[in-house]
Design a protein around this motif. Structure first.
Motif, PDB file in Angstrom:
ATOM      1  N   ASP A 224       0.830  -1.203   0.000  1.00  0.00           N
ATOM      2  CA  ASP A 224       0.000   0.000   0.000  1.00  0.00           C
ATOM      3  C   ASP A 224       0.867   1.257   0.000  1.00  0.00           C
ATOM      4  OD1 ASP A 224      -2.815   0.729   0.003  1.00  0.00           O
ATOM      5  OD2 ASP A 224      -2.392   1.713   1.903  1.00  0.00           O
ATOM      6  N   SER A 245      -1.027  -3.284  -7.423  1.00  0.00           N
ATOM      7  CA  SER A 245      -2.413  -3.485  -6.990  1.00  0.00           C
ATOM      8  C   SER A 245      -2.815  -4.953  -7.114  1.00  0.00           C
ATOM      9  CB  SER A 245      -3.360  -2.615  -7.813  1.00  0.00           C
ATOM     10  OG  SER A 245      -3.073  -1.237  -7.630  1.00  0.00           O
ATOM     11  N   ALA A 259     -12.789  -8.045   1.339  1.00  0.00           N
ATOM     12  CA  ALA A 259     -13.105  -6.702   0.843  1.00  0.00           C
ATOM     13  C   ALA A 259     -11.860  -6.028   0.282  1.00  0.00           C
ATOM     14  CB  ALA A 259     -13.717  -5.856   1.955  1.00  0.00           C
ATOM     15  N   ASP A 260     -10.739  -6.157   0.992  1.00  0.00           N
ATOM     16  CA  ASP A 260      -9.492  -5.550   0.522  1.00  0.00           C
ATOM     17  C   ASP A 260      -9.042  -6.195  -0.780  1.00  0.00           C
ATOM     18  OD1 ASP A 260      -9.381  -3.848   2.667  1.00  0.00           O
ATOM     19  OD2 ASP A 260      -7.988  -5.080   3.822  1.00  0.00           O
ATOM     20  N   TRP A 262     -10.790  -7.632  -3.237  1.00  0.00           N
ATOM     21  CA  TRP A 262     -11.545  -7.186  -4.410  1.00  0.00           C
ATOM     22  C   TRP A 262     -11.382  -5.688  -4.645  1.00  0.00           C
ATOM     23  CZ3 TRP A 262     -12.069 -10.789  -7.538  1.00  0.00           C
ATOM     24  CH2 TRP A 262     -12.444 -12.084  -7.155  1.00  0.00           C
ATOM     25  N   HIS A 263     -11.106  -4.925  -3.580  1.00  0.00           N
ATOM     26  CA  HIS A 263     -10.818  -3.496  -3.760  1.00  0.00           C
ATOM     27  C   HIS A 263      -9.543  -3.307  -4.593  1.00  0.00           C
ATOM     28  CE1 HIS A 263      -9.835   0.701  -2.971  1.00  0.00           C
ATOM     29  NE2 HIS A 263      -8.672   0.294  -2.484  1.00  0.00           N
ATOM     30  N   TYR A 264      -8.480  -3.989  -4.203  1.00  0.00           N
ATOM     31  CA  TYR A 264      -7.221  -3.853  -4.944  1.00  0.00           C
ATOM     32  C   TYR A 264      -7.364  -4.395  -6.363  1.00  0.00           C
ATOM     33  CZ  TYR A 264      -4.609  -2.595  -0.709  1.00  0.00           C
ATOM     34  OH  TYR A 264      -4.131  -1.957   0.405  1.00  0.00           O
ATOM     35  N   GLY A 266     -10.118  -4.384  -8.149  1.00  0.00           N
ATOM     36  CA  GLY A 266     -10.846  -3.356  -8.893  1.00  0.00           C
ATOM     37  C   GLY A 266      -9.951  -2.190  -9.264  1.00  0.00           C
ATOM     38  N   GLN A 267      -9.055  -1.839  -8.364  1.00  0.00           N
ATOM     39  CA  GLN A 267      -8.108  -0.755  -8.630  1.00  0.00           C
ATOM     40  C   GLN A 267      -7.205  -1.106  -9.803  1.00  0.00           C
ATOM     41  OE1 GLN A 267      -6.334   1.480  -5.213  1.00  0.00           O
ATOM     42  NE2 GLN A 267      -4.415   0.565  -5.919  1.00  0.00           N
TER      43      GLN A 267
END
Length: 397
Positions: A224, A245, A259-260, A262-264, A266-267
């Motif tokens: 990160d 990412s 959640a983290d 799929w967030h990364y 998506g990023q």
């Protein structure tokens, strides 16, 4: 080794190491945060030992994950052991610190060595471990001579690229200590290169070693931090940001942070879309839409959502899969063999393994997950198909 001379299964090594530490299955379960029944099933060969399981157990038992996997996988003859023959040469190449080696002949020019690194990167993409291992020690020694006898950021950048290839290869073969040493030397080269993105790519690669010892939280924090440090004005920003990412997504998934993850992911997808979805490989990441697609399946697999992993795999078209480098394609096929084995779809699991073996035979032979699935299928099948027997025998050499 078992009584018939074949390598012990992962479950056998887990049980042996656990007993050597004086732990019961219940005691290991408390330390590794897996249920006692899960550990019992792995030890008995009834369940595939996933990379996450091996990392957790290795950390709990205070051993290198390679010990649980049984790496390095050595051959019994010179021909079978060729890929390991260059490891001592790589160790020697890494011995030169602040002074260049004494070469038998004048070194190649930086232009020639840069071209040699490009060729070596292609060998990595093709998963030709033996050929890559044979070339890297000479390249590293000559570049080490350049950086200490002549200097300059161009030489350091080239040495950094060569170090990255060597660190990746040695990690794949199970030499985690050597891989870590090479990574540290790559960090020095990155600092001398005057390229602000090279230190970020060190994090990209170091996170794999951290993931192997179940250090998911620290790895995510490093990734990160690197993501926030990307200079988006630089021409390689898309690849660096996207690759970091994607790696963060896999680390988060391995650490069960859904959640983290799929967030990364998506990023990484948005970065690719904003850039027009080009194929980028300046840093050897093979960052492209196909790689994004197979990472989606890998993330679902790491999260334990086998149905989602299978669904995503089925959505990947054959042209997309064939457009990937052999290394990435075989890695995906091995991942999907794990999925099918866990779903008790043994015929499709074997089909995926055989596809991986056709795509990248050297990689498949030395890949711990491929070996784990083969061992599981050998135990699970009442009648062993001849293709599975041949694959098992080749891995047992």
């Amino acid at each position: 080794m078992s009584d018939d001379g074949t390598p012990d299964a992962i479950g056998v090594r887990v049980a042996r190491t656990r007993k050597r530490r004086g732990l019961t299955q219940h005691g290991l379960a408390q330390r590794a945060r897996y249920s006692r029944s899960h550990i019992a099933q792995v030890e008995a060969g009834h369940k595939v030992a996933t990379p996450a399981f091996v990392a957790a157990v290795a950390a709990a038992l205070a051993v290198d994950p390679a010990e649980i996997y049984g790496q390095p996988y050595r051959g019994h003859t010179r021909a079978d052991d060729r890929v390991h023959g260059s490891i001592s040469d790589l160790r020697r190449a890494m011995a030169y610190v602040e002074v260049g080696p004494e070469l038998d002949a004048p070194p190649r020019t930086l232009a020639q060595l840069s071209a040699a690194i490009d060729d070596a990167l292609e060998l990595r993409h093709q998963a030709r471990h033996i050929q890559l291992a044979a070339r890297l020690p000479g390249i590293i020694e000559e570049l080490t001579w350049h950086v200490y006898e002549v200097g300059g950021p161009r030489a350091w950048t080239a040495l950094h690229r060569a170090h990255n290839l060597a660190a990746s290869l040695t990690r794949r073969l199970g030499y985690n200590d050597l891989s870590g040493q090479i990574m540290e030397r790559a960090t020095v080269a990155a600092a001398q290169s005057q390229d602000p993105h090279l230190p970020l790519m060190i994090t990209h690669r170091r996170s794999l070693l951290m993931m192997g010892v179940a250090a998911y939280g620290p790895a995510l924090r490093l990734l990160d931090k690197s993501i926030r440090s990307v200079d988006r004005s630089r021409p390689d920003a898309t690849e660096v940001l996207g690759a970091l990412s994607l790696r963060a997504a896999v680390v988060a998934a391995r650490g069960q942070k859904e959640a983290d993850a799929w967030h990364y992911y998506g990023q990484a997808t948005e970065v690719s879309r904003a850039a027009g979805e080009p194929a980028l490989d300046e840093h050897g990441t093979d960052y492209n839409p196909g790689n994004l697609a197979i990472h989606g399946a890998a993330i679902a697999l790491e999260l334990g959502d086998l149905d989602e992993a299978a669904r995503r795999d089925e959505e990947i078209t054959e042209p997309v899969l064939l457009g990937l480098a052999a290394e990435r394609r075989a890695h995906h096929q091995i991942d999907m063999a794990r999925v099918r084995a866990e779903l008790s779809d043994y015929d499709r699991a074997l089909a995926q393994l055989l596809a991986a073996d056709r795509t990248a035979p050297q990689m498949t032979r030395y890949h711990p997950s491929a070996r784990g699935v083969v061992a599981h299928l050998m135990d699970a099948r009442r009648t062993v198909p001849e293709p599975l027997r041949r694959l098992h025998d080749r891995m047992s050499i």
